[in-house]
Each structure stands twice: as C-alpha cells, then as structure tokens.
Design a protein around this motif. Structure first.
Motif, PDB file in Angstrom:
ATOM      1  N   GLN A   1      -4.502   1.429  -2.009  1.00  0.00           N
ATOM      2  CA  GLN A   1      -4.503   1.515  -0.547  1.00  0.00           C
ATOM      3  C   GLN A   1      -5.927   1.726  -0.031  1.00  0.00           C
TER       4      GLN A   1
ATOM      5  N   ASP B   1      -0.394  -1.502  -3.096  1.00  0.00           N
ATOM      6  CA  ASP B   1      -0.181  -0.357  -2.210  1.00  0.00           C
ATOM      7  C   ASP B   1      -0.751  -0.655  -0.821  1.00  0.00           C
ATOM      8  N   GLU B   2       0.117  -0.922   0.116  1.00  0.00           N
ATOM      9  CA  GLU B   2      -0.289  -1.172   1.513  1.00  0.00           C
ATOM     10  C   GLU B   2      -1.383  -2.229   1.600  1.00  0.00           C
TER      11      GLU B   2
HETATM   12 MG   LIG Z   1      -0.088   5.565   0.885  1.00  0.00          MG
END
Ligand SMILES: [Mg+2]
Ligand SMILES: Nc1ncnc2c1ncn2[C@@H]1O[C@H](COP(=O)(O)OP(=O)(O)O)[C@@H](O)[C@H]1O
Lengths: 426, 252
Positions: B87, B170-171
């Motif tokens: 992320q 992740d994102e």
């Molecule tokens: Mg996160």
C-alpha cells in the motif's frame, strides 16, 4: 639496497629539474625533519590515530617491474583528450589526442624548466595548513614528477584528461602531484586515479593544487584506490577566482589510513566551490578528513557534502570549518557530513564548524549519523534480494545520490560503474 | 494447489491485529478482500511478506504446501513465488528502478549465472509500455519523488517482471485516477493465469469493475467474516459495512 625515506643521500631528483628547485627541496627536507610529529593535543589531529604517522618503515620506491602492464591497466573513460601514467615516481606514458592549442600538459619537472614563471607562481603557492604541513614538506622534498596542466584563457577542453598514479612494491613511498591551472573562462575535467599495482603496503604522500582564474570551470575527480593497508596523505588546495566554479569529488575507495586535507579559497566575487567526497570504509580502515571553506571574497558560494559508510570497526573523522572573512558579505556556504552506520563497532567522528566574521551571510552546517533503514531493507528483501545484497545496494544508492551532482554524463556513468564494482553490486 | 491461510493470529507489539484469519486462494483464481480502514488488511499482506514489525502468534500460511513461516527471511518467501504490492511502497534513494529489478531477477538465478542484459531491457521496456510508464523512469531512484499513482504502477511493473506464483495487491487502486486505474487493471489482468493466484485488497468496489474477482471476502477486526461472489462488493458499496458487522456478531 633500499634506503629509507628521509635519508639525505637519496637524491631522486633527475637532472630534468632546474637547480633552484633542488635547493628548495633541500630546505623542505629540513622543514620536514624539524617539524614536530603531530600529537592529539593539536586540534587538527583530534581523534586521529597517530600510529600511521611513523613512516620509518617506508623506503624509496624502485622502478616498476613492468611499465607495459601498468600502462595497459590505466584505462578509465572510453573517450578522453589526454592521459599521463605514473608509476613509482616516474612518468611511464603520456598521450594527448585532442588538446586544444595552447594547453600545456607536461610533467612537472619539464614545466619547471619550460614554464618557470607559471610554475613558480602556482606550485605549492597556497599551503593548505590543516595539520599536515610536516607531510607537505616531505612531499615537496621528495616529489620527482607529476602533472602540470595549464589551460589558457577562453579554451574548452571537451573530453576529460586522465591521470594515473601507481604504487608498486612493499613499503614503497610515492609522491603524486597534480597541478591544474585554469585560465580565464576556460573549462576542463580531470580524472586523477590513485592505484596500487599489488596488495602490498605503500606510502602515498600527494598534493593536488587547483587554480581557477576568473570565469573558469573545473571538474576534478580523484579516485583513490590504494591497497587496503596503504598509508596515504592527500593534501589539496583550491583557489577560485571571480565567477569561476570548481566541482571536486574525492572518492576514497582504498587505503588503510588516509588523511585528506582540503582547502577551498574563494578569492573572487561570485566564485563557487563544490567539495564532495564519498568514503566506503570497512575492516579497520580509517579515513581522516579536514576541510576549510575560506570565504575571502563577497557573494561566493561553497557547498561541501561528505558521505561516509562505515562497516566493521572502521573509523572516519571529519573536521570542517566554514570561515567567512570580514569582507565576504553575501556568502552562501553549506557544509554537511552524513555517516551511514553499518556496524555497531564503527566509529564516526564529525566536527563541523563555523567562524563568521561578517553578518550578511547564509551558512549552514551539520552532521548526521544513521543506520541503514530497516524499511528499505525489508522492501528489497520482499522482492527476493538477500539482506546482504540489499544492504550493499542501499550503500550504493547512498553514494549514487551524490554522483548525480556530476554534470558530465559520461563521467557520472563511469564513476557509478566504479562504485558498483567497489561495492560488489554490479 | 493454493495459497492457504489457516487460523492466522498476528500482533504488533502487544496488540493483536489478526485474530484467526482463514482464507484459501486456489491457483488460477482472483480473490478480493474488502474491509474498513484499520481492519487489518495491510497487516495480513505485510505478515505474509515477512515484515519484522509483526509477530505471528498462531496459524500458518502455505504456498502450494510450502510453509511460509519456515522461511525466516522475506527474500526467501519472495523467491518461493510470493509477491506483495505494498500500500505504501518504500523509497530507495540512489537505487534505480532498472538496477533494482535487475538485482531482484538476478537473485532468482542459480549462483554463477548472469542475467542477459539485452533480454532484460527488452522485457522491461515491454512491460513498461503495457503500464504506460515512460522509459526514463528506469534511471529514476525507486519510488523517490514518485506520485502515489506512479508508485503503484511501479509495484505492478515489478510484479510483471518477477513473475510470481501468488500475488497480493494491497490497495493498488488508491491514488490512481480513472485512466491510471484502467491501465493498472489491464496490467494485472494480463497476469491472470491458471498458474497464478491473486489476492486483491481494496476498500473501493470500483477496482473490482476492472479486475473481476472470483470470490469476495469481507474482513472485520482481523478476521474474514463473510465471503461471496462479486455481487457482494456491490452490496457493500451500496449498504456500507455495518450490516456485515451485525451479521458477524449474530453468527458469533
Ligand atoms: Mg491498508
Ligand atoms: N506499526 C504499527 N504500530 C501500531 N499499530 C499499528 C501499526 N500498523 C498498523 N497498526 C494498527 O493495526 C490496525 C490494522 O492496520 P492495517 O493492517 O493497516 O489496516 P488496514 O490495512 O485494513 O487499513 C490498525 O488499528 C492500525 O492502527
């Protein structure tokens, strides 16, 4: 038979030198012998390891065993305009492919004879005086050759000039000398390489003096790669006149004990001096660097950035001073040392300093110590790179960020390659 | 053959963040995890990658039967075929993207074998073109001074170059405008393969319009509390997470 370094009967000076110089050398030898050996009580030797200052084991360097081998090994950039190769205090090779008219690129001794006026004006004319005057005297007493480069006014040397200094043999002592004079509005880049032909211990006691007349540009790169047990003194004096700009980078890749002294004198209005150094150290190696940014003229700038990466039980000492003289209003001076600490036993010592005798100035100085960031290591490991390699890549990156300040792309790429090789990340 | 997470518990300091998480991603499938901020999604990604700040207190993760936690160093896990697109990717001053990815590929070769530089750059430029990353990025330091979107593209570029067996993203959609989202999604979809499993973490349904998952999981407070097909993502988008939390409480 080998004679020790300072025995009086050793007169290596060839008949190429003018007699007046021989007389100066004699005086210098007396100076060397009569100056006291530094102790830690001298401010300029604080924190220093003084053991390496005992030079009694070193002997006169013998002629190198194979000139051809060293000449062949003296390759740097793909393209260059001229080259000199020295081995154990002798000129082995000189070539000048593409030097503009009027450029003087000669051995020191021939310049002393052929261009006596220039030589006398500039040769060791502005002592550095940051603690090593005893060793500068030794250098002067024993120097037998070196580089003399004079670039006349309004002349641009497009491709870099390369110089190689080799040390060979056990306890050999060598005295490299590089004297660069940049005439008004001239421009040149010089690569000065210092290399050991073997893994043996040597003594190198070198001086490089850089003189920049008005409006000139000099990029001076020293790549010091002596054997890991060599004792080395590298004493530099840089003098920058109005609107001239000097970019000097010293890469200390080798040496067991290295004492570097660098003086930049900003003598003309609007002059600029960039003083950079990269120092990867490991084992028990020690790099001791003392600097002075002496602002004499107004509106001059100096920018010093020294980067050290210390592993194992290595040591670094940095002591720097920015001195702003009373007439130097409008000074812009910057001084920073950054230590990347790779081991708990490493010993970084930083003493940044300021002495300001004029109110109208901008100065900043500082020193930082930091470990390799665990986050960076984790990120690299998460891509499959093992921890040791990741660490070396981070160190490489740390130094590379400074190399980005070198304008010439070919020089920058070459240095980056040498650094990668030095850190085994290529 | 799967990425199998069994009863995973993990702490940061004294605090438990993952509280018995179960999830299996068979090879060839894409699963999505959705969940509110703070539910532990990034913790899951980092624990799998081997981040030293987290302590695994119970449970196991296997990669086609290989026990991930028996591999102590993160680089072993990566070489075993796991890739996590983070992320918040780290910046590495002075290390160029080209050198970084080259070192990562070199690390996967047997000792003494050298990566072919010409082939490497051909592949790199091809993947960069796919992700519409300008060529001059190769000489920029990894993530240094990159915008959020550039960092995410650089993560996907690394993923595309390293050819992992299981990917956790992740994102990867955060910080992307709609055009960039399409480009990145194309890059990810191009890696869809029967030989690869993927876990896409997001808290926006939007991404799942472009990367269509086989299964959607909802994470609440360190556990997967609900799983369903892709319509679950739309339901979450429309109704929020509160009803899931209530349902989860009732089930508990
Ligand atoms: Mg996160
Ligand atoms: N380094 C840390 N130190 C302390 N608490 C942390 C740390 N990292 C995450 N947390 C906490 O762990 C919980 C889960 O965080 P995270 O896994 O990042 O959630 P998500 O990715 O779902 O938003 C949060 O409450 C967060 O505050």
């Amino acid at each position: 038979m080998n004679s020790t370094l300072i025995e009086k009967h050793v007169t290596p000076i060839s008949s190429n030198w003018p007699t007046w110089f021989a007389a100066e050398q004699k005086t210098a030898l007396t100076d060397y012998e009569q100056s006291p050996t530094p102790t830690r009580r001298h401010e300029s030797w604080r924190f220093a390891n003084l053991k390496p200052l005992d030079l009694s084991a070193f002997v006169d360097a013998q002629p190198v065993s194979s000139e051809g081998r060293l000449i062949n090994a003296s390759s740097g950039l793909g393209e260059f305009s001229a080259k000199m190769v020295f081995g154990n205090n002798a000129l082995l090779h000189r070539s000048a492919q593409s030097l503009p008219d009027g450029v003087i690129f000669e051995s020191l001794e021939s310049a002393a004879a052929n261009h006596a006026e220039l030589f006398r004006k500039y040769f060791m004319a502005r002592p550095t005086d940051l603690g090593s005057s005893k060793f500068t005297a030794l250098h002067k007493a024993r120097v037998s050759t070196g580089v003399f480069l004079y670039v006349p006014a309004n002349t641009t040397v497009t491709l870099p000039i390369e110089i190689f200094h080799w040390a060979e043999g056990n306890n050999a002592s060598i005295f490299p000398h590089t004297l660069l004079i940049c005439g008004e509005n001239s421009s040149v880049t010089v690569m000065d390489y210092f290399k050991s032909a073997d893994k043996l211990t040597a003594l190198a006691c070198g001086v490089n003096d850089l003189h920049l007349e008005k409006g000139s540009r000099l990029t001076y790169i020293a790549v010091q790669d002596w054997s890991s047990t060599t004792t080395a003194f590298h004493i530099n004096s840089t003098n920058v006149d109005a609107n001239a700009k000097c970019t000097a980078l010293i890469a200390n890749f080798g040496g067991g004990f290295v004492r570097g002294e660098s003086l930049s004198r900003l003598i003309g209005e609007g002059s600029r001096s960039e003083m950079y150094s990269i120092n990867p150290v490991e084992g028990t190696r020690e790099i001791d660097q003392r600097t002075l940014q002496d602002h004499i003229a107004p509106h001059a700038t100096s920018d010093l950035l020294y980067l050290n990466a210390l592993d194992d039980r290595s040591r670094t000492i940095f002591a720097g001073l920015i001195k702003v003289e009373p007439g130097a209003q409008g000074t812009d001076a910057y001084q920073k040392v950054r230590n990347l600490i790779l081991s708990d036993d490493a010993d970084p010592n930083s003493m940044p300093g300021l002495e300001i005798l004029n109110d109208e100035v901008r100065c900043s100085h500082g020193a930082t110590n930091g470990p390799v960031s665990e986050d960076e290591l984790f990120y690299m490991q998460a891509r499959g790179i093992d921890r040791d390699k990741a660490r070396r890549l981070v160190v490489n990156g740390f130094f590379n960020s400074l190399l980005e300040r070198i304008e010439d792309a070919a020089v920058r790429t070459h240095l980056s390659g040498l650094l990668a090789k030095r850190l085994s990340v290529d | 053959m799967s990425l199998n997470i069994q009863n995973l518990h993990a702490n940061i300091g004294e605090r438990e963040i993952l509280k018995g998480l179960n999830l299996e991603i068979p090879k060839g499938q894409i699963h999505a995890i959705m969940g509110k901020n703070g539910s532990g999604k990034s913790t899951l990604a980092k624990v799998m990658a081997g981040h030293p700040d987290y302590e695994v207190t119970a449970g196991e993760v296997t990669l086609d039967g290989l026990n991930l936690f028996e591999m102590a160093e993160p680089d072993e896990r990566a070489r075993a075929g796991l890739f996590v697109a983070f992320q918040y990717p780290m910046e590495i001053p002075g290390v160029t993207i080209a050198n970084f990815i080259r070192a990562a590929l070199q690390a996967r070769l047997p000792k003494g074998e050298e990566l072919d530089a010409v082939e490497y750059y051909e592949l790199l430029y091809k993947k960069m073109e796919l992700l519409k990353i300008p060529r001059n990025f190769t000489s920029r330091a990894v993530n240094e001074g990159f915008s959020g979107g550039e960092k995410k593209r650089c993560e996907v570029l690394q993923m595309a170059m390293l050819n992992p067996v299981y990917c956790v993203l992740d994102e990867t959609d955060s910080g992307l405008d709609i055009d960039a989202l399409k480009i990145v999604s194309e890059g990810v979809n191009a890696m869809r393969s029967p030989e690869r499993g993927m876990l896409v973490i997001t808290h926006y349904q939007r991404l799942l319009d472009y990367i269509v998952p086989d299964v959607v999981h909802v994470m609440v407070d360190g556990r997967i509390v609900l799983s369903g097909d892709k319509s679950l993502a739309l339901k979450l988008e429309a109704n929020g997470y509160d009803w899931v939390e209530k349902e989860a409480l009732q089930q508990a």
